[in-house]
Design a protein around this motif. Structure first.
Motif, mmCIF file in Angstrom:
data_model
loop_
_atom_site.group_PDB
_atom_site.id
_atom_site.type_symbol
_atom_site.label_atom_id
_atom_site.label_comp_id
_atom_site.label_asym_id
_atom_site.label_seq_id
_atom_site.Cartn_x
_atom_site.Cartn_y
_atom_site.Cartn_z
ATOM 1 N N SER A 1 75.649 77.931 16.235
ATOM 2 C CA SER A 1 75.221 79.317 16.112
ATOM 3 C C SER A 1 76.155 80.038 15.152
ATOM 4 O O SER A 1 77.366 79.781 15.145
ATOM 5 N N ASP A 2 75.599 80.938 14.350
ATOM 6 C CA ASP A 2 76.410 81.742 13.426
ATOM 7 C C ASP A 2 77.467 82.566 14.152
ATOM 8 O O ASP A 2 78.521 82.842 13.608
ATOM 9 N N SER A 3 77.166 82.968 15.370
ATOM 10 C CA SER A 3 78.073 83.872 16.086
ATOM 11 C C SER A 3 79.344 83.191 16.585
ATOM 12 O O SER A 3 80.296 83.863 16.960
ATOM 13 N N THR A 4 79.374 81.860 16.584
ATOM 14 C CA THR A 4 80.559 81.124 17.039
ATOM 15 C C THR A 4 80.831 79.952 16.100
ATOM 16 O O THR A 4 80.587 78.794 16.446
ATOM 17 N N HIS B 1 77.283 73.931 20.641
ATOM 18 C CA HIS B 1 76.519 74.394 21.795
ATOM 19 C C HIS B 1 75.486 73.339 22.187
ATOM 20 O O HIS B 1 75.402 72.278 21.586
ATOM 21 N N SER C 1 71.168 73.008 23.482
ATOM 22 C CA SER C 1 69.872 73.675 23.537
ATOM 23 C C SER C 1 68.847 72.680 24.054
ATOM 24 O O SER C 1 68.993 71.471 23.885
ATOM 25 N N ARG D 1 67.402 78.599 20.844
ATOM 26 C CA ARG D 1 68.473 79.358 21.493
ATOM 27 C C ARG D 1 69.413 78.385 22.172
ATOM 28 O O ARG D 1 68.996 77.374 22.730
ATOM 29 N N THR D 2 70.705 78.715 22.101
ATOM 30 C CA THR D 2 71.674 77.898 22.821
ATOM 31 C C THR D 2 71.483 78.156 24.313
ATOM 32 O O THR D 2 70.870 79.147 24.708
ATOM 33 N N CYS E 1 73.623 79.186 26.211
ATOM 34 C CA CYS E 1 74.347 80.418 26.542
ATOM 35 C C CYS E 1 73.713 81.646 25.887
ATOM 36 O O CYS E 1 74.258 82.737 25.967
ATOM 37 N N LYS F 1 72.655 82.254 22.529
ATOM 38 C CA LYS F 1 72.851 82.606 21.121
ATOM 39 C C LYS F 1 71.757 81.966 20.261
ATOM 40 O O LYS F 1 71.239 80.917 20.599
ATOM 41 N N CYS G 1 81.230 74.377 23.847
ATOM 42 C CA CYS G 1 80.967 75.634 24.565
ATOM 43 C C CYS G 1 80.896 75.323 26.057
ATOM 44 O O CYS G 1 79.997 74.604 26.502
ATOM 45 N N CYS H 1 77.523 76.459 27.785
ATOM 46 C CA CYS H 1 76.417 75.538 27.501
ATOM 47 C C CYS H 1 76.605 74.224 28.251
ATOM 48 O O CYS H 1 75.656 73.675 28.814
#
Length: 160
Positions: free
Chosen positions: A17-20, A25, A27, A32-33, A35, A37, A55, A58
């Motif tokens: 994910s770009d956010s982490t 993660h 899926s 979507r992960t 968690c 994201k 993660c 996850c």
């Protein structure tokens, strides 16, 4: 995601994910992960390994059936509500918090090779539930142990 969709770790994909950045993660959909994201890239199922997940949230969702933990938590909460020690709203909040936090921590501990006994004992000591004598400490201890019992009963039996 329904219980049927995540009944086991089978069919899981590792993803990013770009956010982490740099974190791996998991899926079941590739969108979507576990968690929550958004996924930017996912490995195919055949190239995904539980051991690659970094993660903890996850990982906890992938290897434990949170439904089993929720059932045990509900039993503890119902008992405390019946005693008049908790309101249904606060019980739900506490139960959701425990289910949100403990699977990830258990995933990390189990991956390090820790036994369920060590995980439970460490929790009881860190939370004060093992040494404090008040009702709050007893409640926290019962709640945590209920989550861990549910996670242990539903743990994925493959390597992770």
């Amino acid at each position: 995601m329904s219980e049927d969709e995540r009944a086991t770790a089978e069919g899981m994909q590792t993803c990013w994910s770009d956010s982490t950045p740099g974190e791996i993660h998991a899926s079941f959909s590739g969108h979507r992960t576990l968690c929550g994201k958004p996924v930017i890239e996912a490995n195919p199922i055949y190239a995904s390994r539980l051991g690659d997940i970094t993660c903890s949230k996850c990982g906890g969702i992938a290897v434990f059936d949170e439904g089993a933990a929720r059932t045990r938590v509900r039993e503890v909460l119902d008992k405390w509500i019946a005693k008049g020690k908790l309101t249904p709203a606060s019980a739900t909040e506490m139960g959701n918090l425990a289910i949100d936090v403990f699977p990830g921590r258990a995933f990390t501990s189990r991956r390090k090779g820790h036994s369920w006994n060590k995980i439970s004992t460490d929790f009881l000591l860190a939370s004060g539930a093992a040494t404090d004598k008040d009702a709050s400490a007893r409640f926290v201890g019962e709640l945590g142990l209920a989550v861990f019992e549910g996670l242990q009963a539903s743990e994925y039996q493959g390597k992770y």
